[in-house]
Design a protein around this motif. Structure first.
Motif, short mmCIF file in Angstrom:
data_model
loop_
_atom_site.label_atom_id
_atom_site.label_comp_id
_atom_site.label_asym_id
_atom_site.label_seq_id
_atom_site.Cartn_x
_atom_site.Cartn_y
_atom_site.Cartn_z
N UNK A 189 0.84 -1.20 0.00
CA UNK A 189 0.00 0.00 0.00
C UNK A 189 0.88 1.25 0.00
N UNK A 190 1.95 1.21 0.76
CA UNK A 190 2.88 2.36 0.78
C UNK A 190 3.50 2.55 -0.60
N UNK A 191 3.92 1.46 -1.22
CA UNK A 191 4.53 1.56 -2.55
C UNK A 191 3.54 2.11 -3.57
N UNK A 210 6.16 1.65 -9.63
CA UNK A 210 5.67 0.73 -10.67
C UNK A 210 5.53 -0.71 -10.21
N UNK A 211 6.31 -1.12 -9.22
CA UNK A 211 6.21 -2.49 -8.73
C UNK A 211 4.85 -2.76 -8.09
N UNK A 212 4.20 -1.73 -7.58
CA UNK A 212 2.89 -1.88 -6.98
C UNK A 212 1.76 -1.45 -7.91
N UNK A 213 2.06 -0.55 -8.85
CA UNK A 213 1.02 -0.10 -9.79
C UNK A 213 0.64 -1.19 -10.78
N UNK A 214 1.60 -2.03 -11.18
CA UNK A 214 1.45 -3.16 -12.11
C UNK A 214 0.52 -2.85 -13.29
N UNK A 229 -2.75 -8.14 -0.76
CA UNK A 229 -1.54 -7.31 -0.79
C UNK A 229 -1.31 -6.66 -2.16
N UNK A 230 -2.30 -6.78 -3.06
CA UNK A 230 -2.20 -6.17 -4.39
C UNK A 230 -3.31 -5.14 -4.56
N UNK A 231 -3.07 -3.89 -4.17
CA UNK A 231 -4.13 -2.88 -4.24
C UNK A 231 -4.46 -2.43 -5.66
#
Length: 271
Positions: free
Chosen positions: A31-33, A39-43, A228-230
């Motif tokens: 969530x912080x990322x 980009x690792x979290x935006x996917x 864990x994948x927002x």
């Protein structure tokens, strides 16, 4: 075919929902990322508005059922099985609509070891209903950033489901495909389909970068996502992604078979 009550019990017993293996620490880190637009979290999702960590926590509590308490920082995440069941019904409705219209469908997964069988059974069913299963850019190379640095992967299709493979490592048997969050494979596949003049998908079904990347490009996209994948849930909230099913996406592959049967029954595609 499990009824709703039996499927709910299965979700809890297999830890697809309820208390899952995903840790609170991993979720909060992602969530912080995402809030920092890493980009690792935006996917593949380009959010229309700014999402702070507290807003993301509230969204994930609403969509998944995780704790909304920011002071809860450790332990296992909890996914509400009622939210999973409701999303599975919406997921099945979208598949039924695609089958009824006979549109081309693209499947792709970043969790081939766990989810290949789930998607492959859906691909078999919608193909039998008259939908073309697309396989653009088979064998093409795509460079993906991993924790080991930039690695070249190859786009492959197994039973109509796209996945990426790393070059042969020499290990006996090899892997069924690489775990990946990247949206680059779906961008490559969709670009190849457009360049060839071939059909474009009327529906994309998948997870991670497959559903986020396709949705961001304007294609109807539905899929599965862990707590864990927002990114997929933000996409759903903003209208970029049509349906996201909250569940643990990394349990044993056999645990997803009852979900396959449930979805196909709901979509009136059972064989």
């Amino acid at each position: 075919m499990l009824d709703t009550g039996a499927l709910r019990a299965h979700l809890l017993a297999a830890r697809l929902a309820g208390e899952v293996a995903t840790t609170r620490e991993d979720s909060l880190r992602n969530y912080r990322l995402f809030a920092a637009r890493d980009p690792r979290a935006l996917i593949g999702i380009d959010p229309e508005r700014s999402w702070g960590q507290r807003e993301l926590l509230g969204l994930m509590a609403e969509r998944c059922g995780v704790s909304a308490d920011p002071l809860h920082t450790s332990g296992r995440d909890v996914i509400d099985p009622e939210r999973t069941l409701a999303a599975l019904d919406a997921f099945a409705l979208a598949i039924a609509g695609a089958a009824r219209r006979g549109v081309p469908v693209l499947f792709g997964t970043g969790h081939p070891r766990q989810l290949l069988g789930f998607y492959a059974a859906l691909a078999d069913a919608v193909s039998a209903a008259g939908c073309e299963i697309l396989t653009p850019a088979q064998g093409r190379c795509v460079d993906i950033l991993t924790r080991f640095g930039l690695r070249t992967h190859h786009l492959d299709y197994v039973r109509g489901v796209a996945l990426v493979r790393e070059p042969a490592s020499g290990r006996r048997g090899g892997e069924p495909g690489a775990h990946s969050h990247s949206p680059l494979p779906v961008r490559l596949a969709l670009a190849a389909a457009a360049e060839s003049g071939g059909p474009l998908p009327g529906l994309v079904i998948g997870d991670h970068g497959w559903v986020c990347g396709a949705g961001q490009l304007g294609f109807e996209a539905i899929g599965l996502a862990d707590s864990d994948d927002p990114a997929p849930f933000v996409g759903e909230a903003e209208g970029t992604v049509s349906v996201v099913v909250p569940l643990d996406d990394a349990v044993r592959s056999g645990h997803y078979r009852p979900l396959t049967r449930y979805v196909l029954k709901r979509a009136c595609l059972s064989q």
